[in-house]
Design an enzyme around this catalytic site. Structure first.
Site, mmCIF file in Angstrom:
data_model
loop_
_atom_site.group_PDB
_atom_site.id
_atom_site.type_symbol
_atom_site.label_atom_id
_atom_site.label_comp_id
_atom_site.label_asym_id
_atom_site.label_seq_id
_atom_site.Cartn_x
_atom_site.Cartn_y
_atom_site.Cartn_z
ATOM 1 N N ASN A 7 -70.400 37.194 -15.211
ATOM 2 C CA ASN A 7 -69.646 36.057 -15.720
ATOM 3 C C ASN A 7 -70.639 34.914 -15.813
ATOM 4 O OD1 ASN A 7 -67.982 33.914 -16.178
ATOM 5 N ND2 ASN A 7 -66.510 34.407 -14.555
ATOM 6 N N LYS A 14 -72.046 34.400 -12.119
ATOM 7 C CA LYS A 14 -71.493 35.266 -11.081
ATOM 8 C C LYS A 14 -71.782 36.676 -11.550
ATOM 9 C CE LYS A 14 -67.324 35.960 -8.328
ATOM 10 N NZ LYS A 14 -68.175 36.279 -7.174
ATOM 11 N N ARG A 81 -67.774 38.949 -18.997
ATOM 12 C CA ARG A 81 -66.641 38.101 -19.344
ATOM 13 C C ARG A 81 -67.068 37.273 -20.555
ATOM 14 N NH1 ARG A 81 -64.536 32.580 -16.690
ATOM 15 N NH2 ARG A 81 -62.676 32.424 -17.959
ATOM 16 N N HIS A 170 -57.490 33.315 -19.776
ATOM 17 C CA HIS A 170 -57.109 34.008 -18.531
ATOM 18 C C HIS A 170 -56.465 35.364 -18.835
ATOM 19 C CE1 HIS A 170 -56.674 30.133 -15.887
ATOM 20 N NE2 HIS A 170 -57.891 30.661 -15.763
ATOM 21 N N GLY A 200 -55.395 28.680 -10.437
ATOM 22 C CA GLY A 200 -56.683 28.483 -9.766
ATOM 23 C C GLY A 200 -57.155 27.090 -10.098
ATOM 24 N N ASN A 201 -58.469 26.924 -10.196
ATOM 25 C CA ASN A 201 -58.988 25.645 -10.666
ATOM 26 C C ASN A 201 -58.539 25.393 -12.084
ATOM 27 O OD1 ASN A 201 -60.412 23.791 -9.136
ATOM 28 N ND2 ASN A 201 -61.992 25.343 -8.753
ATOM 29 N N ARG A 231 -58.413 19.318 -15.304
ATOM 30 C CA ARG A 231 -57.937 19.187 -16.690
ATOM 31 C C ARG A 231 -56.509 18.675 -16.716
ATOM 32 N NH1 ARG A 231 -59.427 25.082 -17.828
ATOM 33 N NH2 ARG A 231 -61.684 24.992 -17.659
ATOM 34 N N MET A 274 -56.637 21.859 -4.297
ATOM 35 C CA MET A 274 -55.242 21.767 -3.866
ATOM 36 C C MET A 274 -55.117 21.693 -2.338
ATOM 37 S SD MET A 274 -52.190 21.422 -4.815
ATOM 38 C CE MET A 274 -51.546 21.997 -6.349
ATOM 39 N N ARG A 275 -56.035 22.325 -1.629
ATOM 40 C CA ARG A 275 -55.951 22.279 -0.157
ATOM 41 C C ARG A 275 -56.071 20.839 0.347
ATOM 42 N NH1 ARG A 275 -60.082 27.123 0.414
ATOM 43 N NH2 ARG A 275 -60.779 25.943 -1.372
ATOM 44 N N GLY A 321 -56.123 31.152 -6.763
ATOM 45 C CA GLY A 321 -56.290 30.571 -5.419
ATOM 46 C C GLY A 321 -55.036 29.878 -4.907
ATOM 47 N N GLU A 324 -51.880 32.440 -4.816
ATOM 48 C CA GLU A 324 -51.996 33.477 -3.789
ATOM 49 C C GLU A 324 -51.826 32.907 -2.383
ATOM 50 O OE1 GLU A 324 -55.840 35.331 -4.464
ATOM 51 O OE2 GLU A 324 -55.339 35.539 -6.580
ATOM 52 N N GLU A 379 -60.474 39.049 -11.168
ATOM 53 C CA GLU A 379 -60.959 39.154 -12.545
ATOM 54 C C GLU A 379 -62.220 39.987 -12.648
ATOM 55 O OE1 GLU A 379 -60.359 34.854 -12.960
ATOM 56 O OE2 GLU A 379 -59.932 35.272 -15.063
HETATM 57 P P1 ADP Z 1 -61.016 29.504 -10.016
HETATM 58 O O1 ADP Z 1 -60.127 29.114 -11.132
HETATM 59 O O2 ADP Z 1 -62.211 28.619 -9.872
HETATM 60 O O3 ADP Z 1 -61.284 30.965 -9.917
HETATM 61 P P2 ADP Z 1 -59.492 29.946 -7.605
HETATM 62 O O4 ADP Z 1 -58.579 30.990 -8.143
HETATM 63 O O5 ADP Z 1 -60.469 30.334 -6.564
HETATM 64 O O6 ADP Z 1 -60.184 29.103 -8.729
HETATM 65 O O7 ADP Z 1 -58.554 28.813 -7.008
HETATM 66 C C1 ADP Z 1 -59.061 27.615 -6.541
HETATM 67 C C2 ADP Z 1 -57.900 26.759 -6.120
HETATM 68 O O8 ADP Z 1 -57.133 27.448 -5.144
HETATM 69 C C3 ADP Z 1 -58.355 25.466 -5.474
HETATM 70 O O9 ADP Z 1 -57.598 24.402 -5.960
HETATM 71 C C4 ADP Z 1 -58.049 25.705 -4.030
HETATM 72 O O10 ADP Z 1 -57.750 24.509 -3.358
HETATM 73 C C5 ADP Z 1 -56.817 26.559 -4.103
HETATM 74 N N1 ADP Z 1 -56.559 27.185 -2.812
HETATM 75 C C6 ADP Z 1 -57.267 28.101 -2.144
HETATM 76 N N2 ADP Z 1 -56.689 28.377 -0.957
HETATM 77 C C7 ADP Z 1 -55.582 27.605 -0.869
HETATM 78 C C8 ADP Z 1 -54.563 27.407 0.110
HETATM 79 N N3 ADP Z 1 -54.574 28.075 1.247
HETATM 80 N N4 ADP Z 1 -53.596 26.522 -0.147
HETATM 81 C C9 ADP Z 1 -53.586 25.852 -1.288
HETATM 82 N N5 ADP Z 1 -54.503 25.968 -2.239
HETATM 83 C C10 ADP Z 1 -55.495 26.827 -2.042
#
Ligand code: ADP
Length: 601
Positions: A7, A14, A81, A170, A200-201, A231, A274-275, A321, A324, A379
């Site tokens: 990727n 990656k 990818r 996606h 995710g992001n 975004r 988000m965390r 992220g 899940e 992915e």
């Molecule tokens: P990408 O699109 O870069 O692949 P990911 O699928 O890894 O991104 O998701 C990243 C997002 O998931 C971030 O906003 C991260 O804060 C969020 N995230 C990961 N773990 C948690 C969690 N336990 N609670 C809430 N958000 C989470």
């Protein structure tokens, strides 16, 4: 099977070597902040880089590093990818010059992504010479979007001029999710209406109706739709020109604003993560709370809209992220969707911890109409699986023996009685040269065949003798001689016209036996098993090594333990295909052209 998944972005790489059988990543490379301040990690250990700060030099270095760590593992395919497949690709595809060119053309639609993807492909070709490269497109799964979902309501001439439409992204993840739903629920996804929320992001939702993506929230670029890390997602286009005017922004500045400074980061002023936002919100930060509310409100709105489009939902999936991991976000999104049959089980939601081993969790209430699932998307693994499919397909074709072609010139097979007349009682044919089919030979002896219009001299007799006379001619011969010969398989002469045959010692008229040989393939039962065909099947055969692809349709399979693999075409066909008499071309059977069991063609 080991598949390398690449990727390659403009500022990150990656690259994972994935053992697809055991679903394990055996080498994991992450490179960030490319090209000026590269941080490279392999299996979580830093790797020093002291060379040119240019993307291609760094990519070469990284891929070489992977190669050095293979320890005898053989990479059988490389899955890339590729963000934009435009209208060209609705499936992953083996990369050749044409595909490369298409990816290059599509740089216009994805200037941030496709050029880097292409560079990754080219460097992989350099480092892993001879390995199949496969492009897996983010857009491919959404090619099934109906026109009404694809179109923006803008001037149609401009749409055409620039290919402006909603492509969606996606796709690899949404497709993987749909398939995982099917295996988890043990249901055919052709019967399910799924809303997949990849959070995710980058974030997008997808309506998957009976296995096909029919709506998705990202559009021509990944900017449209849900609120994302940085975004904005959906925004009134009027704001863009408004801000450009007020702030005097360039196009680049506007794009940076929408792509990098908006979304959760923009709303919260804190973070794109988000965390962090959830943490701050729980501590009372109002901006963080607003960010969460806008995020979930937008998503709930999309789920409702997709339910409306599909006439209901059977499965709602949270992935990525946030999807899940975040109990709170899942909870907020589902809160007011009871009316659709979406009812969460709080305990199940809270206790969900997805791992590689337990990658799906059913968090819906027992009595809920809709299954709510949290699924770990992967992915990289999804790309590896897609690449593996193509490698297996390619290997399958490669291990199928190629079929030598022989041009079958006009000839006759005679029975004892006829040869007695033509060459004298008990005359023995003298072999001139053996034929490829065991035991058969071309004899020194020839005959003249005389039709109502013309005669043809020096027609070779093939040995050994048979129980029936048979004269095999081409279509051109048929016309020249003035006979109407049917296209038949060898041995099937009933009802065919007769002809006069003249030999050294005499002349006879055979009552029947003149045929145009049905193009056919002789094969041993072992070959038939490999090809998956049976005696009397009718297939098509692709010619492999011609400049222009050529297909022989309607080829009869003849199976006998006395046969050796060979396809026989007559002189006319050989000429048309520019295969010269005596020359052996090589054919490749491909699955797509085999049409079996059309016995009465
Ligand atoms: P990408 O699109 O870069 O692949 P990911 O699928 O890894 O991104 O998701 C990243 C997002 O998931 C971030 O906003 C991260 O804060 C969020 N995230 C990961 N773990 C948690 C969690 N336990 N609670 C809430 N958000 C989470």
């Amino acid at each position: 099977m080991y598949i390398l998944v690449i990727n390659c972005g403009s500022s990150s790489l990656k690259a994972d070597v994935i053992d697809t059988i055991n679903k394990k990543t055996v080498i994991e490379l992450d490179a960030e902040r490319l090209p000026l301040t590269p941080i490279i990690q392999i299996n979580n250990e830093s790797v020093a880089y002291n060379n040119k700060l240019e993307l291609d030099a760094i990519l070469l270095f990284c891929l070489e590093q992977i190669k050095q760590r293979l320890e005898g593992k053989i990479i059988e395919g490389i899955g890339h990818r590729v963000v934009h497949g435009g209208d060209y690709y609705s499936q992953p595809i083996l990369i050749d010059a044409v595909v490369e060119q298409a990816i290059e053309e599509l740089c216009a639609l994805a200037p941030l992504h496709n050029p880097a993807n292409l560079l990754g492909i080219r460097k992989a070709q350099e480092v892993f010479e001879g390995v199949h490269n496969i492009a897996v497109f983010d857009t491919a799964f959404h090619q099934t979007l109906p026109n009404r979902a694809k179109q923006y309501a803008i001037d149609k001439e401009l749409i055409k001029k620039y290919n402006i439409k909603r492509y969606g992204f996606h796709g690899t993840s949404h497709k993987y999710i749909a398939e995982r739903v099917g295996t988890y629920l043990k249901q055919d996804i052709k019967h399910l209406r799924i809303v997949s929320c990849h959070l995710g992001n980058g974030a997008s939702a997808c309506a998957i109706e009976f296995g096909r993506s029919i709506e998705t929230s990202m559009g021509m670029t990944p900017m449209e739709g849900l609120v994302m890390g940085t975004r904005s997602g959906d925004i009134d286009a009027g704001i863009v020109s408004f801000l450009q005017n007020k702030e005097n922004w360039s196009t680049q500045q506007t794009e940076d604003f929408l792509n990098k400074k908006s979304g959760l980061a923009g709303l919260s002023g804190l973070s794109n993560d988000m965390r962090d936002i959830l943490q701050k919100a729980s501590e009372g930060n109002e901006d963080a709370r607003t960010a969460i509310q806008v995020f979930t409100h937008r998503l709930t709105k999309y789920i409702g809209a997709y339910a409306a489009l599909m006439g209901g939902i059977d499965v709602l999936v949270f992935t990525g992220g946030i999807g899940e991991n975040s109990v709170e976000i899942r909870n907020r999104v589902c809160q007011r969707l009871d009316f659709l049959g979406i009812t969460l089980d709080d305990d199940k939601n809270k206790s969900t911890k997805l791992t590689n081993e337990k990658d799906v969790s059913n968090i819906s209430d027992e009595n809920a109409r809709v299954k709510i699932l949290a699924i770990k998307t992967d992915e990289q693994f999804a790309i590896a699986l897609e690449a593996q499919k193509i490698v297996l397909e390619k290997n399958k074709v490669n291990c199928i023996p190629k079929i030598p072609i022989a041009i079958s010139a006009r000839h006759v097979h005679l029975c004892r009685e006829t040869l007695d007349i033509l060459y004298g009682k008990d005359y023995e044919l003298t072999p001139y040269k053996p034929l490829s089919q065991p035991g058969q030979y071309a004899a020194n002896e020839t005959v003249t065949i005389i039709g109502p219009r013309n005669k043809i001299e020096n027609v070779r007799i093939l040995g050994p003798l048979r129980s029936k006379d048979q004269v095999e001619i081409s279509k051109t011969d048929e016309f020249f001689l003035g006979v109407d010969a049917p296209v038949r398989e060898s041995g099937n002469t009933a009802g065919s016209p007769g002809i006069i045959i003249e030999g050294k010692n005499g002349t006879t008229t055979i009552k029947e036996g003149v045929i145009v040989a049905w193009r056919h393939i002789h094969m041993h039962p072992t070959d038939a098993a490999i090809f998956g065909v049976q005696d009397q099947d009718v297939v098509s055969v692709d010619v492999d090594d011609k400049e222009r692809p050529l297909t022989f349709k309607n080829v009869l399979i003849r199976v006998s333990d006395k046969f050796k693999l060979e396809m026989h075409i007559d002189t006319d066909e050989g000429n048309a295909a520019e295969i010269k008499t005596g020359e052996e071309g090589y054919l490749m059977k491909t699955e797509k052209v085999v049409s079996l069991n059309m016995k009465n063609v």
